[in-house]
Design a protein around this motif. Sequence first.
Motif, mmCIF file in Angstrom:
data_model
loop_
_atom_site.group_PDB
_atom_site.id
_atom_site.type_symbol
_atom_site.label_atom_id
_atom_site.label_comp_id
_atom_site.label_asym_id
_atom_site.label_seq_id
_atom_site.Cartn_x
_atom_site.Cartn_y
_atom_site.Cartn_z
ATOM 1 N N ARG A 23 -16.452 62.436 5.313
ATOM 2 C CA ARG A 23 -16.753 62.500 6.272
ATOM 3 C C ARG A 23 -16.406 61.513 7.329
ATOM 4 O O ARG A 23 -16.148 60.833 7.995
ATOM 5 C CB ARG A 23 -18.303 62.563 6.991
ATOM 6 N N ARG A 24 -16.630 60.214 6.533
ATOM 7 C CA ARG A 24 -16.379 58.643 6.893
ATOM 8 C C ARG A 24 -14.899 58.433 5.972
ATOM 9 O O ARG A 24 -14.391 57.588 6.865
ATOM 10 C CB ARG A 24 -17.916 58.455 5.553
ATOM 11 N N LEU A 25 -14.375 59.099 5.276
ATOM 12 C CA LEU A 25 -13.429 58.951 5.233
ATOM 13 C C LEU A 25 -12.272 59.483 6.487
ATOM 14 O O LEU A 25 -11.097 59.091 6.593
ATOM 15 C CB LEU A 25 -12.484 59.762 4.205
ATOM 16 N N LEU B 171 -4.819 58.521 -2.210
ATOM 17 C CA LEU B 171 -5.813 58.189 -0.708
ATOM 18 C C LEU B 171 -4.913 58.766 0.166
ATOM 19 O O LEU B 171 -5.829 59.518 1.048
ATOM 20 C CB LEU B 171 -5.378 56.245 -0.729
ATOM 21 N N ALA B 172 -3.731 59.114 0.793
ATOM 22 C CA ALA B 172 -3.018 59.690 1.295
ATOM 23 C C ALA B 172 -3.573 61.013 1.241
ATOM 24 O O ALA B 172 -4.144 62.025 1.591
ATOM 25 C CB ALA B 172 -1.420 59.264 1.598
ATOM 26 N N GLY B 173 -3.418 61.624 -0.176
ATOM 27 C CA GLY B 173 -3.572 62.776 -0.542
ATOM 28 C C GLY B 173 -5.200 62.945 0.020
ATOM 29 O O GLY B 173 -5.813 64.414 0.610
ATOM 30 N N LEU B 174 -6.726 62.239 -0.077
ATOM 31 C CA LEU B 174 -7.674 61.679 0.243
ATOM 32 C C LEU B 174 -8.369 62.459 1.539
ATOM 33 O O LEU B 174 -8.606 63.419 2.205
ATOM 34 C CB LEU B 174 -8.688 61.240 -0.595
ATOM 35 N N VAL B 175 -6.935 61.704 2.331
ATOM 36 C CA VAL B 175 -7.108 61.571 4.226
ATOM 37 C C VAL B 175 -7.376 63.009 3.802
ATOM 38 O O VAL B 175 -7.764 63.877 4.957
ATOM 39 C CB VAL B 175 -6.334 60.677 4.737
ATOM 40 N N GLY B 176 -6.188 63.995 3.595
ATOM 41 C CA GLY B 176 -5.131 65.017 4.603
ATOM 42 C C GLY B 176 -6.519 66.344 3.696
ATOM 43 O O GLY B 176 -6.813 66.552 4.330
ATOM 44 N N MET B 177 -7.197 66.130 2.270
ATOM 45 C CA MET B 177 -8.488 66.777 2.032
ATOM 46 C C MET B 177 -9.240 66.584 2.849
ATOM 47 O O MET B 177 -10.308 67.595 3.216
ATOM 48 C CB MET B 177 -8.965 66.580 0.108
ATOM 49 N N SER B 178 -10.195 65.323 3.230
ATOM 50 C CA SER B 178 -11.415 65.178 4.269
ATOM 51 C C SER B 178 -10.945 66.299 5.668
ATOM 52 O O SER B 178 -11.936 66.844 6.272
ATOM 53 C CB SER B 178 -11.333 63.493 4.378
ATOM 54 N N ARG B 179 -9.863 66.368 5.710
ATOM 55 C CA ARG B 179 -9.667 67.799 7.243
ATOM 56 C C ARG B 179 -9.734 68.255 6.809
ATOM 57 O O ARG B 179 -10.419 69.294 8.203
ATOM 58 C CB ARG B 179 -8.140 67.197 7.822
ATOM 59 N N VAL B 180 -9.483 69.113 6.160
ATOM 60 C CA VAL B 180 -10.158 70.294 5.609
ATOM 61 C C VAL B 180 -11.325 70.385 5.292
ATOM 62 O O VAL B 180 -12.287 71.277 5.747
ATOM 63 C CB VAL B 180 -9.345 71.242 4.129
ATOM 64 N N ALA B 181 -12.080 69.325 4.369
ATOM 65 C CA ALA B 181 -13.816 69.227 4.033
ATOM 66 C C ALA B 181 -14.789 69.347 5.268
ATOM 67 O O ALA B 181 -15.395 70.079 5.755
ATOM 68 C CB ALA B 181 -14.205 68.577 3.276
ATOM 69 N N THR B 182 -13.834 68.799 6.297
ATOM 70 C CA THR B 182 -14.709 68.371 8.047
ATOM 71 C C THR B 182 -14.493 69.488 8.690
ATOM 72 O O THR B 182 -14.797 69.369 9.465
ATOM 73 C CB THR B 182 -14.180 66.904 7.954
#
Length: 499
Positions: A40-42, A146-157
Amino acid sequence: MARSVAPPSARLRTWFSATDHALFDAVAHSDNPVLDEPMRRLTRSADHSKLWMGVAAALWVFGSRSARRGAVRGMASLAATSLVTNQGAKRLRWRSRPIAGSVPRARIVRTPTSSSMPSGHSASAAAFAVGVAAENRALGLALAPLAGLVGMSRVATGAHYPGDVAVGFGIGAAVALGLARMHPTDEEDRRPPTPESTRVPVPPRPDGEGVVLVVNPASGGGTGERIIDKVRRSLPAAEIVTIGSDDDVEAILRSAADRADVIAIGGGDGSVATAAAIALATDTPLAVFPGGTFNHFARDIGCPTIAETISAIERGTAAYVDVIRLNGSTVIINTASIGAYPRFVRTRERLEHTIGKPLASVYATLSTVRRERPVRISFNGTTARTSLLFVGNSQYRSGGFAPTQRFTLDDGLLDVRVIDVNHRFATTRILAALAVGRIERSALYHRFEVPEFTVTSLDGQTLVAHDGEVGDYLRTAHFEIVSRSLAVYRPLPDSPTPD
């Protein structure tokens, strides 16, 4: 009754949708605290590209030269991608967002109302990382996770399906790579060494004895005052002649040359060109202190800062460079042009610090080609209507008609480029070729690398601008390179430059 069979495209869409939803459910229904507050923070840090602006600022402040270039290119790629994604891709086909509440409450963020596909956050993340990688591969690879984690955060949230993220990554990477083709990466770190044959045997001048500096204190928004202060501290024996905006700079420089072992000039390219003509006529070495708006010549000889020019004088390092003679008299140190090039450069350099050089070049090209009135010319037995004719002192490194910098000023060649608009749909064809990075293969584009070049205006005199100045109205312009004729103080590869 025979059962109808769905076409392959429909079956593929069904499979994609089912797989996409299954992957989303696997993430949404997972009970893992790592996917809660950190994701959520990311994802919130990446809202409005705040994360990437922060990274770009850090690269600019703490990074190497290639890191700073990467920061600029990354932000330019991000800006272009945001435009393509939000004003283009999201309008092509509507896709609903995941159902509200489908992820744990600890992960929920405010969901935008726009189409779910593609993910704008993911597109921006990929664009920034790939843009940085174009200038500094190691940094780009470091930013990829980091770019990959931002993409993952969009699914996780719960903001996007995995397919939205994948498409966003593809768009961002494609835009960044496209801009890299349109505007090649900077290769300053691979500048070839100065040939031994061009070096000028000049004595070290640790206190500046024999140097006469001519400078306008008000030039460059106060840069002139800084030049004076630093020269007084580092080269106390140098003579400093201050001038005003109404003074006859050429006359003052001629007077200075009578008593100088080194003519030094503090100012922009127009002032430098005047000083260069006098240095040539008197066979006196020239020192250039960057004090104008753009300082192309100072930058290309390796003196983009006052400290580097002072160091070259102190150490006694100098080399010969080429100049251009226009119609046998006028000395040109950088470029001459007919048509739109002066407007193109002004537009590009006004915007490049805000939106980056690649985007600024595209906008400047569009603005210039649309507005400039073509000139009918003849050259090399060819007749053309041109909105841009460019003549450069030595070869410029980038293709197309957006030359950026030179790695050498002693190759004995003119870099001539002509855009011929005497064809149907010329503007559209030029912009299309530029967009796909193929301008150099266009039939409307001509480039020559020659020691001399003559062009004639077929409809009377036309303005020939040079070195940032308005120039003269001429019917015939003959450009000739004068090889390795001007001695300039500059850092040499085997002599360290100041920090």
